[in-house]
Design an enzyme around this catalytic site. Sequence first.
Site, PDB file in Angstrom:
ATOM      1  N   LYS A 186       0.837  -1.217   0.000  1.00  0.00           N
ATOM      2  CA  LYS A 186       0.000   0.000   0.000  1.00  0.00           C
ATOM      3  C   LYS A 186       0.867   1.261   0.000  1.00  0.00           C
ATOM      4  O   LYS A 186       0.614   2.188  -0.754  1.00  0.00           O
ATOM      5  CB  LYS A 186      -0.932   0.032   1.227  1.00  0.00           C
ATOM      6  CG  LYS A 186      -1.887  -1.140   1.320  1.00  0.00           C
ATOM      7  CD  LYS A 186      -2.884  -0.967   2.436  1.00  0.00           C
ATOM      8  CE  LYS A 186      -2.278  -0.948   3.835  1.00  0.00           C
ATOM      9  NZ  LYS A 186      -1.784  -2.241   4.306  1.00  0.00           N
TER      10      LYS A 186
ATOM     11  N   ARG B  99      -9.762   0.786   9.085  1.00  0.00           N
ATOM     12  CA  ARG B  99      -9.292  -0.577   9.348  1.00  0.00           C
ATOM     13  C   ARG B  99     -10.379  -1.419  10.014  1.00  0.00           C
ATOM     14  O   ARG B  99     -10.169  -2.604  10.244  1.00  0.00           O
ATOM     15  CB  ARG B  99      -8.086  -0.492  10.282  1.00  0.00           C
ATOM     16  CG  ARG B  99      -6.819  -1.125   9.743  1.00  0.00           C
ATOM     17  CD  ARG B  99      -5.771  -0.940  10.807  1.00  0.00           C
ATOM     18  NE  ARG B  99      -4.544  -1.595  10.529  1.00  0.00           N
ATOM     19  CZ  ARG B  99      -3.511  -1.051   9.898  1.00  0.00           C
ATOM     20  NH1 ARG B  99      -3.623   0.159   9.403  1.00  0.00           N
ATOM     21  NH2 ARG B  99      -2.397  -1.703   9.763  1.00  0.00           N
TER      22      ARG B  99
ATOM     23  N   ARG C 231      11.881  -7.257   3.590  1.00  0.00           N
ATOM     24  CA  ARG C 231      11.928  -5.810   3.840  1.00  0.00           C
ATOM     25  C   ARG C 231      12.795  -5.510   5.061  1.00  0.00           C
ATOM     26  O   ARG C 231      13.629  -4.612   5.045  1.00  0.00           O
ATOM     27  CB  ARG C 231      10.484  -5.304   4.063  1.00  0.00           C
ATOM     28  CG  ARG C 231      10.374  -3.827   4.301  1.00  0.00           C
ATOM     29  CD  ARG C 231       8.928  -3.366   4.210  1.00  0.00           C
ATOM     30  NE  ARG C 231       8.226  -3.490   5.484  1.00  0.00           N
ATOM     31  CZ  ARG C 231       6.913  -3.291   5.629  1.00  0.00           C
ATOM     32  NH1 ARG C 231       6.165  -2.999   4.597  1.00  0.00           N
ATOM     33  NH2 ARG C 231       6.340  -3.385   6.809  1.00  0.00           N
TER      34      ARG C 231
ATOM     35  N   ARG D  57      10.978  -1.321  12.308  1.00  0.00           N
ATOM     36  CA  ARG D  57       9.738  -1.117  13.069  1.00  0.00           C
ATOM     37  C   ARG D  57       9.632  -2.177  14.151  1.00  0.00           C
ATOM     38  O   ARG D  57       9.888  -3.353  13.898  1.00  0.00           O
ATOM     39  CB  ARG D  57       8.546  -1.241  12.125  1.00  0.00           C
ATOM     40  CG  ARG D  57       8.202   0.056  11.448  1.00  0.00           C
ATOM     41  CD  ARG D  57       7.186  -0.148  10.369  1.00  0.00           C
ATOM     42  NE  ARG D  57       5.977  -0.860  10.802  1.00  0.00           N
ATOM     43  CZ  ARG D  57       4.890  -0.956  10.060  1.00  0.00           C
ATOM     44  NH1 ARG D  57       4.845  -0.398   8.883  1.00  0.00           N
ATOM     45  NH2 ARG D  57       3.828  -1.606  10.501  1.00  0.00           N
TER      46      ARG D  57
ATOM     47  N   ARG E 179      -0.772  -9.090  13.451  1.00  0.00           N
ATOM     48  CA  ARG E 179      -1.284  -8.018  12.572  1.00  0.00           C
ATOM     49  C   ARG E 179      -2.141  -8.626  11.460  1.00  0.00           C
ATOM     50  O   ARG E 179      -3.178  -8.077  11.091  1.00  0.00           O
ATOM     51  CB  ARG E 179      -0.109  -7.223  11.978  1.00  0.00           C
ATOM     52  CG  ARG E 179       0.446  -6.190  12.961  1.00  0.00           C
ATOM     53  CD  ARG E 179       1.877  -5.813  12.651  1.00  0.00           C
ATOM     54  NE  ARG E 179       2.045  -5.213  11.334  1.00  0.00           N
ATOM     55  CZ  ARG E 179       3.222  -5.102  10.705  1.00  0.00           C
ATOM     56  NH1 ARG E 179       4.316  -5.546  11.280  1.00  0.00           N
ATOM     57  NH2 ARG E 179       3.287  -4.534   9.544  1.00  0.00           N
TER      58      ARG E 179
HETATM   59  P1  ADP Z   1       0.794  -2.357   8.416  1.00  0.00           P
HETATM   60  O1  ADP Z   1       2.077  -2.547   7.681  1.00  0.00           O
HETATM   61  O2  ADP Z   1       0.529  -3.407   9.443  1.00  0.00           O
HETATM   62  O3  ADP Z   1      -0.348  -2.113   7.504  1.00  0.00           O
HETATM   63  P2  ADP Z   1       0.628   0.354   9.502  1.00  0.00           P
HETATM   64  O4  ADP Z   1       1.855   1.147   9.411  1.00  0.00           O
HETATM   65  O5  ADP Z   1      -0.513   0.735   8.628  1.00  0.00           O
HETATM   66  O6  ADP Z   1       1.077  -1.127   9.295  1.00  0.00           O
HETATM   67  O7  ADP Z   1       0.099   0.324  11.017  1.00  0.00           O
HETATM   68  C1  ADP Z   1       0.918  -0.081  12.075  1.00  0.00           C
HETATM   69  C2  ADP Z   1       0.091  -0.229  13.357  1.00  0.00           C
HETATM   70  O8  ADP Z   1      -0.534   1.029  13.657  1.00  0.00           O
HETATM   71  C3  ADP Z   1      -1.062  -1.223  13.254  1.00  0.00           C
HETATM   72  O9  ADP Z   1      -0.645  -2.541  13.506  1.00  0.00           O
HETATM   73  C4  ADP Z   1      -1.996  -0.681  14.342  1.00  0.00           C
HETATM   74  O10 ADP Z   1      -1.559  -1.013  15.630  1.00  0.00           O
HETATM   75  C5  ADP Z   1      -1.841   0.822  14.189  1.00  0.00           C
HETATM   76  N1  ADP Z   1      -2.842   1.397  13.264  1.00  0.00           N
HETATM   77  C6  ADP Z   1      -2.585   1.997  12.067  1.00  0.00           C
HETATM   78  N2  ADP Z   1      -3.721   2.411  11.474  1.00  0.00           N
HETATM   79  C7  ADP Z   1      -4.732   2.043  12.308  1.00  0.00           C
HETATM   80  C8  ADP Z   1      -6.131   2.162  12.252  1.00  0.00           C
HETATM   81  N3  ADP Z   1      -6.752   2.726  11.198  1.00  0.00           N
HETATM   82  N4  ADP Z   1      -6.854   1.674  13.280  1.00  0.00           N
HETATM   83  C9  ADP Z   1      -6.267   1.103  14.330  1.00  0.00           C
HETATM   84  N5  ADP Z   1      -4.943   0.944  14.455  1.00  0.00           N
HETATM   85  C10 ADP Z   1      -4.174   1.411  13.448  1.00  0.00           C
END
Ligand code: ADP
Length: 249
Positions: free
Chosen positions: A13, A88, A127, A139, A150
Amino acid sequence: MRLILLGPPGAGKGTQAQRLVAKHGLVHLSTGDMLRAAVAAGTPVGLRAKSIMEAGQLVPDEVVVQIIADRIAQPDAKRGFILDGFPRTVPQAEALDRLLAERGLKLDGVIQLKVDEGILIRRIEKRVAQMMANGEKIRSDDNPEVLRGRLEAYRAQTAPLAGYYDGKGMLKAVDGMAPIDAVTGAIDRILGGRKATKPARRKRAKARRAAHRTRARSRKRARKSAPKARKNRAGKAKSRTRRRLTKAR
Ligand code: ADP
């Protein structure tokens, strides 16, 4: 243009969002990035989110909805945005619908990156290895155990969004397992039928007006030169007659 990129962690994404930003002049709104910035800055939201994120779980809906509400109200988001990692959950999607409706805005589409979960784990491991080789910071949730959590959260809470947006006729799926450029191409084709951003539309309207002016000018020129052309033809005829008369004499 306002888009949502939907897909599990590691689906690509972020990569596709960056390309869309460059191409369409949209702002990239990643709740993950915003939350990580909040954690790094030690804000109240960051303090609340830190342990939840490290466990691979979802931060409460009201926290991320507030973050997004504040962000889309900022001037740069007026040109359009790509939501990455938000919504989400179905309640987040409903909150987004309300936020947009209050502002008289509409979503242009939801692009789902479809991927094979088994391959995702390998992708994220790659990655991480690459980042480590580059000396970048990893991360804290990019490890196999948390990643499984996740993915679990994605399956249970986020995957139902595909049905939510499909029901609204907004979902477009692309094969996220294809090479990066091919995925970008597929997204471009989906967006091909959509309206360009306002500046691009303005530019095209300006070009149309200029072409109209050019056509009008050349019609005017043709009208002006028309009597002259008749005169020329008449002149030729006259001289031809005169030539014939001269011959006869
Ligand atoms: P990923 O690579 O898992 O898609 P992101 O960078 O989008 O990672 O998100 C990392 C973390 O931030 C998620 O695992 C969650 O804990 C939190 N997070 C991000 N966006 C949301 C959201 N819209 N609702 C709830 N938690 C979120």
